[in-house]
Write an enzyme that holds these catalytic residues in place. Structure first.
Site, short mmCIF file in Angstrom:
data_model
loop_
_atom_site.label_atom_id
_atom_site.label_comp_id
_atom_site.label_asym_id
_atom_site.label_seq_id
_atom_site.Cartn_x
_atom_site.Cartn_y
_atom_site.Cartn_z
N GLY A 95 0.81 -1.23 0.00
CA GLY A 95 0.00 0.00 0.00
C GLY A 95 0.84 1.26 0.00
N ARG B 147 1.10 -5.89 -4.90
CA ARG B 147 1.03 -6.74 -3.72
C ARG B 147 1.51 -8.18 -3.96
NH1 ARG B 147 -1.40 -4.23 0.54
NH2 ARG B 147 -2.53 -2.33 0.01
N ASP C 24 5.74 -7.64 5.91
CA ASP C 24 5.78 -8.82 5.04
C ASP C 24 6.84 -8.67 3.95
OD1 ASP C 24 3.86 -10.17 6.39
OD2 ASP C 24 2.25 -9.83 4.92
N LYS D 52 8.38 0.83 5.52
CA LYS D 52 7.24 1.62 5.06
C LYS D 52 5.94 1.08 5.62
CE LYS D 52 4.51 0.07 2.59
NZ LYS D 52 3.65 -0.70 1.71
N THR D 53 5.05 1.89 6.07
CA THR D 53 3.64 1.59 6.27
C THR D 53 2.99 2.68 7.11
OG1 THR D 53 1.97 0.20 7.29
CG2 THR D 53 4.14 0.00 8.20
N ASP E 227 0.43 2.26 8.69
CA ASP E 227 -0.20 1.61 9.85
C ASP E 227 0.62 1.75 11.13
OD1 ASP E 227 -1.89 0.87 7.86
OD2 ASP E 227 -1.50 -1.28 8.00
#
Lengths: 552, 552
Positions: B81, B145, B176, B202-203, B205
């Site tokens: 994402g 993805r 992941d 990266k994220t 979240d």
């Protein structure tokens, strides 16, 4: 943490006034222009406003003021939906009042027009005002949607006003509230009550606009906030390359906000309600057009896109407009009977049995969710609550249906995955952009000058907005000159004419000259978050709509 | 208009590097720290990574570099994402490569990991890079993805890499993707293929975080964008005084984003998934708690409020977690049979018949919309698509139901009108905040230094983020040291441990010390739009989460 770092910083921002208003208040004098006429139905409007019709356009110039020295006690209300900058109208008004005479008083009536009736108010002090400078929201005194329109209400307002010794009332609101301001001004003038009424043009929708009001306040900030988000979603769509985003934006009836967002973000599709109506496009025409764009992009390997949908679209689609009208009547007449129905199926059957044949066909064709939303509770005027209808989902469902059929026929080979969004409440209370902060402060400051010069039934007017604040002009315009007679809720009434998107206007013309390119190619632009600091060309720009209208 | 004024201005922004990286590249040397161990399951992880386990922590110091001169051809991919700042990782990496040797080459593989398999790439030039400096999105090369995890894939990647003479691959991704980066590094090391692999955290979240990674990039910008909108809605709620807003925010599983937004905006309610799970709160417990807060505020005259709901909440509620697990299994096993069912009623009956007694009860109790969403298409791993479940509407429906009952019993006298919102796509591609712009540029620049020093299986690490960039430290950490063994999709696998919200951590502890006050009183704070310019304390602040974790 009680206030955010940005709020703290914004307290220190000094809104820019037009040069003409920067002088000593004693050196700002009134200059009379020509007498005015209403935009239509002159004789009828004149008859309804014998004391306040035909007044002169006025502007302010730097010359010794002829205003009589007089202690002012002014009441102010915020009316209707929130718009960024409302607090600055109040701070501008307060600063001008206090600059003129430390003994002047500003009372804020709470919760909108009802505050004037219930005598619920606060007397503003430096301490209160300083906490709201350059902030968003209407929370300083709250707002409300009560309409001041009956003689009974006016009598109460007059009593309340006299009890405080009010010399003037400033009404910050949209077209309806300013219409009511004009009626109240006429009432006070007829009774020689000595209370002046001044209006200020507020609404994010941008539909309170005419030859003198170049834009209503809040439109700039709200449209920029939505454009920030739309630009971010466009960039996401172009990165992920697998979703279509259908984005509904607020703006009750007119499509100004949608159009402004399109000019700022260059999406693949932006529907304009006024065009849909003018061309008599049916829901299926719209669905077919969107499906064509999706298919063409898909054929070019672009299985993604962004479509902007104005909140008011649904009421511009001819057959849906008829359907909604019938539903409004039906649910008003049969309210009790309808209220007793047990479930959706009973409601559906009941509605279907009472609609005209054509509307029944239209209704039956709609997705179930939309049918439910159309049967939901009405607003206090018996109208469907347009913002609660998920037009973005309606279009997604119907485009999905159509593309599925086309796929079955071998006419479409791509994929279509769509997501819906609705942006409205996100933008109504943002910190006002520098433009709105300056414009609103000037409107409030200017409202004081109109009061000091003994005017009533005027709107506070700041013009020349296409350029920077220093060159703005300040003045006032009789509200009656913006009026015509329209049928509203079954009665003919004098009202300020709502400004819809003009299909011959420069903003729409520019959009329509570009949109075919934007449909096919991916021409997204990313405005980003509103900046209050930094390079002038970033933090002091106004809307594309205003720039195009002012020929820049 | 092809680019926005802000984008133009942001091109000129020069990201701040840690002082240590500002020196000549020849004067940045490696300093070895202690050997590392995985966070758990050391023997098992070691056995799986015989060539890359136990490597030393490293940091950079100013001393003559011992890196061997060698022309680098580096490949980079963006995985998963979007997160604001991805473009800056690439520009930082590019600038470092070119600064070291104009002959160095950076290839961007397109559309995520699949680009490496399909050999779809672009060679970066100044002209390309300059169009993406300090911009949001992943559109420079796209993302995807696809998971790189099988030996067959690795063989293809190796072939592609050799065909370009790649010396290293930089993988910009979440937990992941970085797990897969470590496995790929081990594969190359075992085969002595001479290709290094470096990861970048990266994220949005915020769940890729541990003793060395203080935060993942993108969290700062995304959380601030959501907080801008939540603050605006809070101000709207406090102005209109008639709506509750239930706002779901993205963040797949962990509630870091929700918590950060709560710390920035001080809403009346913020649910934290990890707490719900730890306390074993049922859906009815949550609904009951929210209803209590609504009722208490209403009794105090405040018929409005704001509640933040983390996207992942639903999977933390014990009985819903069980239900979702059963549904995932059931729909996987009976996919064909289920696919043939005609309508919702057949699907509902089918599901009900196959669930355990308790889950059937839970399922039957949910609103129909949620039942439908729970039966929707699974993701490629057979999991329910959590972001598509309208948890905000679920809670609104159930709180409405409960308050209706209480009203009938005379236990509630107020009004409850609620609106739902979901913020996710709005924040993933915003222009990176100054923090993310600086952090990402430094991560990319630093990744080059790890490559130049011959390291593989390392994550690019920048620490000391609680203070300004000048004092940041730079280095690298073996990815294996962040791993443990977990059961995923039925198999035990070495994976980077996901960082959930720690109930003993400072951010949550602070929140829980304040929330009762925030429930009752209206303590909203309004962060406003991200500022890229202006006072440092406005435009260079980091998240409240990071500030609290770093003790500031």
């Amino acid at each position: 943490m009680s206030i955010s770092p940005l709020q703290k910083a914004r307290y220190a921002y000094e809104p820019k006034l037009p040069k003409i208003l920067q002088s000593d208040i004693g050196n700002v004098a009134i200059k009379e222009g020509p007498a005015t006429q209403s935009v239509a139905d002159q004789e009828k409007v004149k008859a309804l406003f014998p004391n306040t019709y035909g007044m002169k356009e006025i502007s302010f110039v730097n010359a010794p003021s002829s205003a009589k020295a007089c202690r002012q006690v002014v009441g102010v209300i915020l009316s209707g939906g929130q718009a960024p900058g409302g607090h600055n109208v109040i701070t501008g008004l307060y600063d001008a009042l206090k600059k003129a005479d430390g003994a002047n008083v500003l009372l804020g009536f709470k919760g909108g027009p009802s505050g004037l009736i219930e005598d619920s108010y606060v007397e503003f002090t430096d301490e209160i005002i300083d906490r709201y400078r350059n902030t968003g929201g209407f929370d300083i005194i709250g707002s409300g949607r009560t309409k001041l329109e009956t003689v009974e209400q006016f009598e109460v307002v007059e009593k309340v006003a006299h009890s405080h010794g009010l010399t003037a009332i400033v009404i910050i609101g949209g077209d309806d509230s300013n219409t009511n301001a004009a009626v109240l001004a006429e009432y006070f003038a007829a009774k020689k009550s000595g209370i002046q009424v001044i209006g200020c043009p507020k609404t994010i929708d941008g539909d309170l606009k005419n030859d003198v009001i170049e834009t209503s306040f809040g439109f700039d900030t709200a449209a920029k906030t939505y454009s920030e988000l739309i630009g971010n979603i466009e960039r996401d769509a172009a990165s992920a390359r697998k979703y279509w985003h259908f984005i509904k934006v607020m703006g009750r009836s007119a499509s100004h906000i949608a159009l402004e967002c399109a000019l700022e973000c260059q999406p693949n599709i932006c529907l304009i309600g006024e065009e849909v109506e003018a061309k008599g496009q049916s829901l299926m025409d719209i669905v077919c057009h969107i499906s064509d764009v999706v298919a063409a992009r898909s054929a070019a390997g672009e299985n993604f896109g962004v479509a902007i949908i104005p909140e008011g679209l649904i009421e511009f689609i001819p057959e849906i407009k008829v359907l909604i009208g019938e539903l409004n009547d039906l649910l008003a007449v049969h309210a009790d009977e309808f209220g007793r129905l047990e479930d959706f199926i009973e409601q559906f059957d009941f509605v279907l049995a009472h609609l005209s044949a054509n509307s029944a066909k239209v209704f039956a064709f709609l997705p179930e969710d939309i049918q439910k939303q159309l049967m939901m509770d009405r607003d206090p005027h018996g109208n469907v609550q347009v913002s609660r209808i998920e037009t973005e989902k309606l279009l997604i469902t119907m485009v999905t249906r159509m593309l599925k059929e086309r796929k079955a026929n071998g006419q479409f080979r791509g994929s279509f995955n769509a997501m819906g969004h609705f942006f409205g409440y996100e933008g109504r209370c943002a910190f006002p952009s520098n433009f709105d902060a300056d414009y609103c402060y000037s409107l409030g400051y200017n409202a004081y000058l109109l009061i000091a010069n003994g005017l009533t039934g005027y709107m506070s007017v700041i013009t020349g907005l296409g350029k920077g604040p220093a060159s703005w002009q300040a003045g006032g315009m009789p509200i009656t000159c913006m009026m015509n007679i329209e049928r509203r809720h079954g009665e003919y009434k004098p009202v300020i004419r709502k400004a819809l998107v003009e299909l011959e206007g420069k903003p729409f013309t520019y959009f329509s000259s570009q949109r075919e390119k934007w449909e096919k190619e991916t021409c997204y632009t990313f405005p980003g978050a509103i900046q209050y600091y930094g390079p002038e060309e970033v933090c002091d720009i106004t809307t594309r709509t205003l720039a195009l209208e002012k020929g820049e």
